[in-house]
Design a protein around this motif. Structure first.
Motif, short mmCIF file in Angstrom:
data_model
loop_
_atom_site.label_atom_id
_atom_site.label_comp_id
_atom_site.label_asym_id
_atom_site.label_seq_id
_atom_site.Cartn_x
_atom_site.Cartn_y
_atom_site.Cartn_z
N ALA A 1 0.84 -1.19 0.00
CA ALA A 1 0.00 0.00 0.00
C ALA A 1 0.88 1.24 0.00
O ALA A 1 2.08 1.18 0.26
N GLY A 2 0.26 2.38 -0.26
CA GLY A 2 0.98 3.64 -0.25
C GLY A 2 1.18 4.22 1.13
O GLY A 2 1.97 5.14 1.31
N TYR A 3 0.45 3.68 2.12
CA TYR A 3 0.52 4.23 3.47
C TYR A 3 0.32 3.11 4.49
O TYR A 3 -0.55 2.25 4.32
N TYR A 4 1.14 3.12 5.52
CA TYR A 4 0.93 2.30 6.71
C TYR A 4 1.21 3.16 7.93
O TYR A 4 2.18 3.93 7.93
N ARG A 5 0.39 3.02 8.95
CA ARG A 5 0.62 3.84 10.14
C ARG A 5 1.92 3.45 10.84
O ARG A 5 2.48 4.23 11.62
N SER A 6 2.42 2.23 10.57
CA SER A 6 3.66 1.77 11.20
C SER A 6 4.90 2.21 10.43
O SER A 6 6.02 1.95 10.86
N LEU A 7 4.70 2.89 9.30
CA LEU A 7 5.83 3.39 8.52
C LEU A 7 6.44 4.58 9.25
O LEU A 7 5.77 5.56 9.56
N ILE A 8 7.73 4.48 9.55
CA ILE A 8 8.39 5.52 10.34
C ILE A 8 9.03 6.56 9.41
O ILE A 8 10.13 6.37 8.91
N ASN A 9 8.27 7.60 9.13
CA ASN A 9 8.85 8.75 8.43
C ASN A 9 8.06 10.00 8.85
O ASN A 9 7.03 9.90 9.52
N ALA A 10 8.55 11.14 8.46
CA ALA A 10 7.96 12.40 8.94
C ALA A 10 6.52 12.56 8.48
O ALA A 10 5.66 13.03 9.24
N ASP A 11 6.21 12.17 7.22
CA ASP A 11 4.86 12.35 6.69
C ASP A 11 3.85 11.52 7.47
O ASP A 11 2.77 12.00 7.84
N THR A 12 4.20 10.26 7.73
CA THR A 12 3.29 9.36 8.45
C THR A 12 3.09 9.82 9.88
O THR A 12 1.96 9.90 10.38
N LEU A 13 4.18 10.10 10.56
CA LEU A 13 4.09 10.50 11.96
C LEU A 13 3.34 11.82 12.13
O LEU A 13 2.59 12.01 13.09
N ASP A 14 3.53 12.73 11.18
CA ASP A 14 2.86 14.02 11.25
C ASP A 14 1.34 13.84 11.14
O ASP A 14 0.58 14.45 11.91
N LEU A 15 0.90 13.02 10.19
CA LEU A 15 -0.54 12.80 10.04
C LEU A 15 -1.11 12.15 11.29
O LEU A 15 -2.17 12.56 11.78
N GLN A 16 -0.44 11.16 11.83
CA GLN A 16 -0.95 10.50 13.02
C GLN A 16 -1.04 11.46 14.21
O GLN A 16 -2.00 11.40 14.99
N GLY A 17 -0.06 12.33 14.33
CA GLY A 17 -0.10 13.31 15.41
C GLY A 17 -1.28 14.26 15.28
O GLY A 17 -1.97 14.55 16.26
N ARG A 18 -1.52 14.74 14.06
CA ARG A 18 -2.64 15.66 13.84
C ARG A 18 -3.98 14.95 14.03
O ARG A 18 -4.93 15.52 14.57
N TYR A 19 -4.05 13.72 13.59
CA TYR A 19 -5.27 12.92 13.72
C TYR A 19 -5.62 12.72 15.19
O TYR A 19 -6.77 12.91 15.62
N SER A 20 -4.62 12.34 15.99
CA SER A 20 -4.84 12.12 17.42
C SER A 20 -5.21 13.41 18.13
O SER A 20 -6.09 13.44 19.01
N ALA A 21 -4.55 14.51 17.77
CA ALA A 21 -4.85 15.79 18.40
C ALA A 21 -6.27 16.25 18.07
O ALA A 21 -6.95 16.84 18.91
#
Length: 354
Positions: free
Chosen positions: A253-273
């Motif tokens: 897939a093009g995205y996994y939440r377990s993928l460790i990079n700035a784009d993924t982590l940034d989205l997860q942070g904004r989503y949780s906030a």
């Protein structure tokens, strides 16, 4: 920019809330709400606040298309996006006829070129073929059986893998399908695999149907001897399948939440906030709905209007940087990085870039 709050820009977000794909609905809705919030904080679309109307894509395709067409006719909706299966896409095009922008976010069989339809999801050439090549080279999988739901995406994808099999150096032994949502028919596919096992099983099931298949496949111990690969396997499906049913299971897939990079982590942070700690888990299927709204906003910003002649011209060379990294449109098809992941219990371990 000051938003013209009296004149909202209506977007139909077409996502499944029932049926085989209903497992995706809560996360799709939650991430779409985040995307709309962020777009509105940045000026909306064409200076107008984004107003989402959620349409249940788990209904019959004709019903979905009729509901969306009615909203367009009454000037409530000015664009369409969301994750849904190909028959819904076909019904929507038949009713919309390219009169409003339509960003289709699901991974699919490829080849969509009708005017006004822009596809941001993965396609077999960049998702399935590279994954099969990697599994051949690294896991020794050289013979495959295809199983899936009985509609266009699984059937067209099976034709694709048959066509590319010689170039990949693999053999496709056969393909079998089950009626979507028919658990008994899915179990019968496992019966066939038990009688004629192969080293690889390519799965083209939607949501709940893949869960049923995974559980039965593992219950019989077939996962000890056969690799499963599915281009549609997200974190919600892993959780529903259960820890015991995810051994030797791969996805791309093009995205996994377990993928460790700035784009993924940034989205997860904004989503949780935005949603707080009890939000639905952010999955790779749901993330596509975020991409759909970003594509829509970027496209209309470039076109500077909703005139469909301008919109269709503006897709040429369109690109943006988002949670999947850089997305570039080659004609109406978005192209981005695709990752291969292996199930690790109830989440994915990303193991390769394809």
């Amino acid at each position: 920019m000051t938003l013209r709050t009296e004149d909202a820009f209506g977007v139909a977000m077409v996502i499944p809330l029932q049926g085989a794909g209903g497992i995706f609905g809560p996360s799709c809705r939650a991430v779409a709400e985040l995307a709309a919030h962020e777009l509105n904080a940045d000026g909306g679309i064409l200076g107008r606040p984004v107003d989402l109307t959620f349409i249940d894509a788990g209904q019959q395709p004709a019903t979905v298309a009729s509901q969306v067409a009615e909203l367009v006719r009454h000037d409530v909706v000015h664009a369409v996006t969301g994750w849904h299966i190909s028959p819904v896409r076909d019904a929507l095009f038949a009713s919309l006829r390219g009169n409003v922008p339509y960003v289709y976010t699901a991974l699919y069989e490829g080849g969509e070129s009708r005017p006004g339809v822009f596809s941001s999801g993965e396609v077999p050439t960049t998702q399935v073929a590279p994954a099969m090549r990697w599994l051949r080279d690294n896991c020794g999988v050289r013979d495959w059986t295809v199983v899936g739901d009985d509609y266009s995406w699984p059937r067209d994808s099976a034709r694709f893998v048959r066509d590319v099999a010689p170039d990949l150096g693999v053999e496709i032994r056969g393909a079998s399908y089950a009626e979507m949502g028919n658990d008994e028919a899915i179990v019968k596919l496992v019966d066939e695999l038990e009688k004629a096992p192969t080293s690889g099983v390519a799965m083209f099931f939607v949501g709940h149907d893949a869960v049923v298949f995974n559980r039965e496949f593992a219950r019989r111990g077939l996962d000890e001897h056969s690799v499963r690969y599915s281009p549609m396997m997200d974190e919600a499906m892993l959780l529903a399948s259960g820890f015991e049913a995810t051994n030797n299971l791969f996805s791309s897939a093009g995205y996994y939440r377990s993928l460790i990079n700035a784009d993924t982590l940034d989205l997860q942070g904004r989503y949780s906030a935005f949603h707080g700690p009890f939000a639905p888990a952010l999955t790779n299927t749901a993330e596509s709905c975020y991409e759909g709204l970003i594509t829509l906003a970027t496209l209309l910003r470039k076109a500077a209007s909703t005139d469909m002649a301008s919109v269709n011209r503006s897709i040429v060379g369109l690109a943006y940087d988002g949670p999947r990294g850089v997305v570039e449109y080659h004609g109406p098809q978005g192209i981005h990085h695709v990752h291969l992941a292996k199930a690790d219990g109830l989440d994915f371990e990303v193991i390769a870039a394809l």
